[in-house]
Design a protein around this motif. Structure first.
Motif, PDB file in Angstrom:
ATOM      1  N   PRO A 117       8.319   0.926  -5.884  1.00  0.00           N
ATOM      2  CA  PRO A 117       8.298   2.389  -5.735  1.00  0.00           C
ATOM      3  C   PRO A 117       7.344   3.097  -6.689  1.00  0.00           C
ATOM      4  O   PRO A 117       6.531   3.915  -6.252  1.00  0.00           O
ATOM      5  N   PRO A 118       7.370   2.810  -8.009  1.00  0.00           N
ATOM      6  CA  PRO A 118       6.410   3.496  -8.885  1.00  0.00           C
ATOM      7  C   PRO A 118       4.962   3.150  -8.558  1.00  0.00           C
ATOM      8  O   PRO A 118       4.080   4.006  -8.695  1.00  0.00           O
ATOM      9  N   LEU A 119       4.682   1.931  -8.122  1.00  0.00           N
ATOM     10  CA  LEU A 119       3.305   1.585  -7.746  1.00  0.00           C
ATOM     11  C   LEU A 119       2.840   2.396  -6.554  1.00  0.00           C
ATOM     12  O   LEU A 119       1.701   2.872  -6.526  1.00  0.00           O
ATOM     13  N   ARG A 120       3.704   2.556  -5.551  1.00  0.00           N
ATOM     14  CA  ARG A 120       3.292   3.330  -4.369  1.00  0.00           C
ATOM     15  C   ARG A 120       3.061   4.796  -4.737  1.00  0.00           C
ATOM     16  O   ARG A 120       2.129   5.428  -4.240  1.00  0.00           O
ATOM     17  N   ARG A 121       3.908   5.339  -5.597  1.00  0.00           N
ATOM     18  CA  ARG A 121       3.703   6.736  -6.006  1.00  0.00           C
ATOM     19  C   ARG A 121       2.394   6.874  -6.781  1.00  0.00           C
ATOM     20  O   ARG A 121       1.669   7.867  -6.610  1.00  0.00           O
ATOM     21  N   PHE A 122       2.086   5.899  -7.618  1.00  0.00           N
ATOM     22  CA  PHE A 122       0.831   5.983  -8.369  1.00  0.00           C
ATOM     23  C   PHE A 122      -0.368   5.822  -7.450  1.00  0.00           C
ATOM     24  O   PHE A 122      -1.380   6.517  -7.616  1.00  0.00           O
TER      25      PHE A 122
ATOM     26  N   ALA B  83      12.686  -1.078   4.114  1.00  0.00           N
ATOM     27  CA  ALA B  83      11.851  -1.067   5.313  1.00  0.00           C
ATOM     28  C   ALA B  83      10.793   0.031   5.215  1.00  0.00           C
ATOM     29  O   ALA B  83       9.621  -0.168   5.560  1.00  0.00           O
ATOM     30  N   VAL B  84      11.186   1.199   4.735  1.00  0.00           N
ATOM     31  CA  VAL B  84      10.240   2.303   4.542  1.00  0.00           C
ATOM     32  C   VAL B  84       9.205   1.925   3.479  1.00  0.00           C
ATOM     33  O   VAL B  84       8.007   2.193   3.626  1.00  0.00           O
ATOM     34  N   LEU B  85       9.655   1.282   2.435  1.00  0.00           N
ATOM     35  CA  LEU B  85       8.755   0.889   1.355  1.00  0.00           C
ATOM     36  C   LEU B  85       7.673  -0.070   1.851  1.00  0.00           C
ATOM     37  O   LEU B  85       6.506   0.022   1.461  1.00  0.00           O
ATOM     38  N   ARG B  86       8.044  -0.990   2.752  1.00  0.00           N
ATOM     39  CA  ARG B  86       7.049  -1.904   3.322  1.00  0.00           C
ATOM     40  C   ARG B  86       6.010  -1.153   4.142  1.00  0.00           C
ATOM     41  O   ARG B  86       4.811  -1.439   4.074  1.00  0.00           O
ATOM     42  N   GLU B  87       6.456  -0.180   4.923  1.00  0.00           N
ATOM     43  CA  GLU B  87       5.520   0.627   5.720  1.00  0.00           C
ATOM     44  C   GLU B  87       4.553   1.385   4.820  1.00  0.00           C
ATOM     45  O   GLU B  87       3.339   1.416   5.063  1.00  0.00           O
ATOM     46  N   VAL B  88       5.107   2.005   3.801  1.00  0.00           N
ATOM     47  CA  VAL B  88       4.299   2.803   2.878  1.00  0.00           C
ATOM     48  C   VAL B  88       3.265   1.927   2.168  1.00  0.00           C
ATOM     49  O   VAL B  88       2.107   2.329   1.974  1.00  0.00           O
ATOM     50  N   LYS B  89       3.672   0.725   1.797  1.00  0.00           N
ATOM     51  CA  LYS B  89       2.752  -0.195   1.131  1.00  0.00           C
ATOM     52  C   LYS B  89       1.563  -0.525   2.020  1.00  0.00           C
ATOM     53  O   LYS B  89       0.414  -0.546   1.560  1.00  0.00           O
TER      54      LYS B  89
ATOM     55  N   LEU C  59       0.285   1.347   4.274  1.00  0.00           N
ATOM     56  CA  LEU C  59      -0.568   2.534   4.372  1.00  0.00           C
ATOM     57  C   LEU C  59      -1.399   2.733   3.113  1.00  0.00           C
ATOM     58  O   LEU C  59      -2.624   2.929   3.185  1.00  0.00           O
ATOM     59  N   THR C  60      -0.768   2.705   1.951  1.00  0.00           N
ATOM     60  CA  THR C  60      -1.540   2.953   0.722  1.00  0.00           C
ATOM     61  C   THR C  60      -2.553   1.840   0.477  1.00  0.00           C
ATOM     62  O   THR C  60      -3.666   2.104   0.023  1.00  0.00           O
ATOM     63  N   ARG C  61      -2.196   0.594   0.791  1.00  0.00           N
ATOM     64  CA  ARG C  61      -3.134  -0.505   0.606  1.00  0.00           C
ATOM     65  C   ARG C  61      -4.339  -0.367   1.541  1.00  0.00           C
ATOM     66  O   ARG C  61      -5.471  -0.654   1.157  1.00  0.00           O
ATOM     67  N   ALA C  62      -4.094   0.066   2.782  1.00  0.00           N
ATOM     68  CA  ALA C  62      -5.206   0.280   3.713  1.00  0.00           C
ATOM     69  C   ALA C  62      -6.129   1.392   3.216  1.00  0.00           C
ATOM     70  O   ALA C  62      -7.359   1.285   3.291  1.00  0.00           O
ATOM     71  N   ALA C  63      -5.543   2.473   2.690  1.00  0.00           N
ATOM     72  CA  ALA C  63      -6.353   3.588   2.181  1.00  0.00           C
ATOM     73  C   ALA C  63      -7.159   3.167   0.953  1.00  0.00           C
ATOM     74  O   ALA C  63      -8.327   3.555   0.800  1.00  0.00           O
ATOM     75  N   LEU C  64      -6.556   2.360   0.080  1.00  0.00           N
ATOM     76  CA  LEU C  64      -7.281   1.889  -1.097  1.00  0.00           C
ATOM     77  C   LEU C  64      -8.369   0.889  -0.709  1.00  0.00           C
ATOM     78  O   LEU C  64      -9.448   0.872  -1.309  1.00  0.00           O
TER      79      LEU C  64
END
Length: 238
Positions: free
Chosen positions: A129-134, A201-207, A209-214
């Motif tokens: 969670p803190p990694l995704r927020r960062f 499950a939400v955390l996996r989805e978010v990961k 997305l952020t990884r694709a954007a990075l």
């Protein structure tokens, strides 16, 4: 130019010549900068133990080029050490900053977010969670923030129960639009917007997305820490 006692962190260090270190630092007012710490790797230097990742420092330096000379380094407070399980997460973030931040670009908001991230990593069991927020904050500070409030075509508010497809140069589209992108639920978009990343499950989805954007910003450059994560997950051969 001479800069006196700036709050900073060391992102990366490596040997330079016989007794010096080359540093990548992240400072409050001057952003990412390259420094040479002359004599810091010698046996008698006290700086060798001070110039470590994740330690809050005050740094002074002189010079105007991409590689300035470190003149002073002081630990400002007793650091809260990262648990062994979180060190790789911290190194991953440091590598992201080295790869993506421009030189000499003041980003005080991101500096504060980085300091807060280290405090979280030292205190929580789950780094995700803190990694995704960062990662979200980093994209915003770079000028590539994610659109998480409204559907890109209609402008309608995101609906938690709706499925979307996130197109990186457009935003979230309703999933049946036929446009390729990163699949994600409305619940995932809203959770990332609000920083409330509790559901696995939400955390996996978010990961995803952020990884694709990075990855879009990394432009094909491979992160060494990602490779270490992959190796860490693989079982040892029998």
């Amino acid at each position: 130019m001479r800069v006196l006692l700036q709050p900073a962190f060391i992102l990366h260090r490596r040997p330079y010549r016989d007794t010096s270190l080359l540093l990548e630092a992240f400072s409050h007012e001057h952003g990412r900068l390259g420094l040479v710490a002359r004599g810091a790797a010698s046996a008698r230097s006290r700086l060798k133990s001070v110039l470590q990742p994740f330690v809050p420092l005050l740094l002074s330096w002189s010079g105007t080029s991409d590689l300035a000379t470190l003149t002073v380094a002081e630990a400002t407070e007793r650091p809260v050490p990262l648990p062994p399980s979180q060190v790789l997460a911290g190194l991953y973030v440091n590598e992201l900053l080295v790869r993506l931040l421009p030189r000499q670009d003041s980003l005080p908001g991101l500096f504060a977010a980085y300091r807060a991230l280290l405090a979280e990593l030292a205190a929580v069991a789950d780094a995700e969670p803190p990694l995704r927020r960062f990662e979200k904050c980093l994209l915003e500070e770079l000028g590539y923030g994610l659109s998480l409030d409204r559907e890109a075509v209609s402008g309608m508010p995101i609906v938690a129960e709706q499925r979307y497809c996130y197109v990186l140069d457009r935003g979230p589209l309703v999933a049946d639009s036929g446009v390729p992108g990163v699949p994600i639920s409305g619940r995932g978009l809203l959770a990332l917007r609000d920083g409330m990343l509790v559901d696995p499950a939400v955390l996996r989805e978010v990961k995803h997305l952020t990884r694709a954007a990075l990855a879009e910003q990394l432009r094909g450059r491979v992160l060494k820490t990602r490779e270490l994560y992959r190796v860490k997950r693989e079982p040892w051969p029998k």
